[in-house]
Structures are given as C-alpha cells and as structure tokens.
Scaffold this motif. Structure first.
Motif, short mmCIF file in Angstrom:
data_model
loop_
_atom_site.label_atom_id
_atom_site.label_comp_id
_atom_site.label_asym_id
_atom_site.label_seq_id
_atom_site.Cartn_x
_atom_site.Cartn_y
_atom_site.Cartn_z
N HIS A 165 -2.90 -2.08 2.15
CA HIS A 165 -3.01 -2.18 0.69
C HIS A 165 -4.24 -3.02 0.42
O HIS A 165 -4.38 -4.11 0.96
CB HIS A 165 -1.77 -2.84 0.10
CG HIS A 165 -1.55 -2.52 -1.33
ND1 HIS A 165 -2.44 -2.88 -2.32
CD2 HIS A 165 -0.55 -1.85 -1.95
CE1 HIS A 165 -1.98 -2.46 -3.48
NE2 HIS A 165 -0.84 -1.83 -3.29
N PHE A 166 -5.15 -2.53 -0.39
CA PHE A 166 -6.41 -3.23 -0.64
C PHE A 166 -6.36 -4.11 -1.87
O PHE A 166 -7.29 -4.85 -2.15
CB PHE A 166 -7.56 -2.23 -0.77
CG PHE A 166 -7.77 -1.44 0.49
CD1 PHE A 166 -8.39 -2.02 1.58
CD2 PHE A 166 -7.32 -0.14 0.60
CE1 PHE A 166 -8.58 -1.31 2.76
CE2 PHE A 166 -7.51 0.59 1.76
CZ PHE A 166 -8.14 0.01 2.84
N GLY A 167 -5.28 -4.04 -2.61
CA GLY A 167 -5.10 -4.86 -3.80
C GLY A 167 -3.89 -5.75 -3.65
O GLY A 167 -3.65 -6.33 -2.58
N LYS A 168 -3.10 -5.84 -4.69
CA LYS A 168 -1.90 -6.67 -4.68
C LYS A 168 -0.68 -5.76 -4.72
O LYS A 168 -0.40 -5.14 -5.74
CB LYS A 168 -1.92 -7.61 -5.89
CG LYS A 168 -0.81 -8.61 -5.88
CD LYS A 168 -0.95 -9.58 -7.05
CE LYS A 168 0.19 -10.58 -7.02
NZ LYS A 168 0.14 -11.45 -8.19
N PRO A 169 0.07 -5.67 -3.60
CA PRO A 169 1.24 -4.79 -3.57
C PRO A 169 2.30 -5.23 -4.59
O PRO A 169 2.47 -6.42 -4.85
CB PRO A 169 1.78 -4.94 -2.15
CG PRO A 169 0.71 -5.62 -1.38
CD PRO A 169 -0.14 -6.37 -2.35
N SER A 170 3.01 -4.26 -5.11
CA SER A 170 4.11 -4.55 -6.04
C SER A 170 5.30 -5.11 -5.25
O SER A 170 5.35 -5.00 -4.01
CB SER A 170 4.54 -3.27 -6.76
OG SER A 170 5.17 -2.39 -5.83
N ALA A 171 6.25 -5.67 -5.95
CA ALA A 171 7.47 -6.20 -5.29
C ALA A 171 8.20 -5.07 -4.57
O ALA A 171 8.71 -5.26 -3.46
CB ALA A 171 8.37 -6.87 -6.32
N HIS A 172 8.23 -3.88 -5.17
CA HIS A 172 8.90 -2.74 -4.53
C HIS A 172 8.18 -2.33 -3.25
O HIS A 172 8.81 -2.06 -2.23
CB HIS A 172 8.97 -1.56 -5.51
CG HIS A 172 9.59 -0.33 -4.92
ND1 HIS A 172 10.94 -0.26 -4.61
CD2 HIS A 172 9.06 0.85 -4.57
CE1 HIS A 172 11.20 0.93 -4.10
NE2 HIS A 172 10.08 1.62 -4.06
#
Length: 156
Positions: free
Chosen positions: A102-109
């Motif tokens: 993931h190149f950004g900020k992964p979601s909680a899910h």
C-alpha cells in the motif's frame, strides 16, 4: 508512486495529494508488470517468465489469477492496495514472489484483512502435524483469523 502520484510512502501519516498526471507517466497494472519483467530480464541468467504476472490494484487484487489487459487495466492508486505475483526462469532456478503493498495510508478494514491473512500464515508456519496430512486439513488454520472478522476467500 511518491514522485508521480504524491504517495505518502511507507509508515508516513501524510495524506496522498491528488495530481494531474500526464498520460505517458501513468502507472497501470500492465505498465508496472512490464517494468517488473524488464528488471528480471536484465539479469544474466534470465530465460523468461515462469508464469504470467498478476499485477492488480484495488478490487482487482481480490480476483484469483487476475490477468490485466492493456485496454482495460486499472491505473495504480496510492489509496488502494497493489498486489503482484510474478516469477521467472533462470539457468540456476525458478522464482515465484507475491507481494501486497500500500503506497498511501491503509484503511482500518484493509489493515484488519491484511493482519488476518498474516495471522493465518503464522498459524500454518507454527503448525505441527503428522506426515501425510493434506493441505485441505490444514487450510482451516489459515482461515480461522479471517472467520473471526466474518471474512473468507475463494482459494485454497
């Protein structure tokens, strides 16, 4: 991803900024797959791919044995998971590597799903079982962490 899309990068908390990207710079499932093949092909003993590369972003990453096509493939998105599964034949061996990034900020899910899969892998790695035990019997160990979140996958 950082230079072209403004992705925050690993472990940084910054938000991904939207940029207008020229068509020639866009990263797609196919262009990234081709780049990976180019890296492999540059090695001295490279003899070809060992199987077609799976290069997938977002929802496509959940499709088993997904094969991107140039005219319909997705563009990479720093806000989505990217999965690739690639391998090559060399004179001295065969490789098969799968990575999910993931190149950004992964979601909680996304974090919960990824962590559940990791827990399943750890459970399998720590399992002690008698000779002759088949994969079907061990599969449950990988699925239990997913089931706890009401998740599952359609693959052995």
């Amino acid at each position: 991803m950082q230079e072209i899309y403004g992705a925050s990068g690993y472990f940084l908390e910054g938000e991904v900024t939207s940029k207008k990207i020229p068509e020639t710079m866009k990263l797609t499932e196919v262009s990234v797959s081709d780049k990976l093949e180019g890296f492999r092909a540059s090695k001295e003993h490279f003899r070809g791919l060992s199987f077609p590369t799976i290069s997938s972003v977002g929802p496509n990453a959940a499709i088993i044995h997904y094969s991107p096509q140039a005219k319909t493939c997705a563009e990479l998105d720093p806000n989505s998971i990217y999965l690739f599964d690639s391998g090559a034949q060399y004179l001295d061996g065969t490789t098969d590597i799968t990575r999910t990034v993931h190149f950004g900020k992964p979601s909680a899910h996304e974090k919960a799903c990824y962590t559940s899969v990791l827990k399943g892998h750890i459970a399998l790695g720590n399992a002690r079982f008698p000779n002759g035990t088949n994969g079907y019997s061990l599969d449950i160990l990988a699925r239990i962490p997913l089931w706890r979140y009401g998740l599952d996958y359609r693959h052995g």
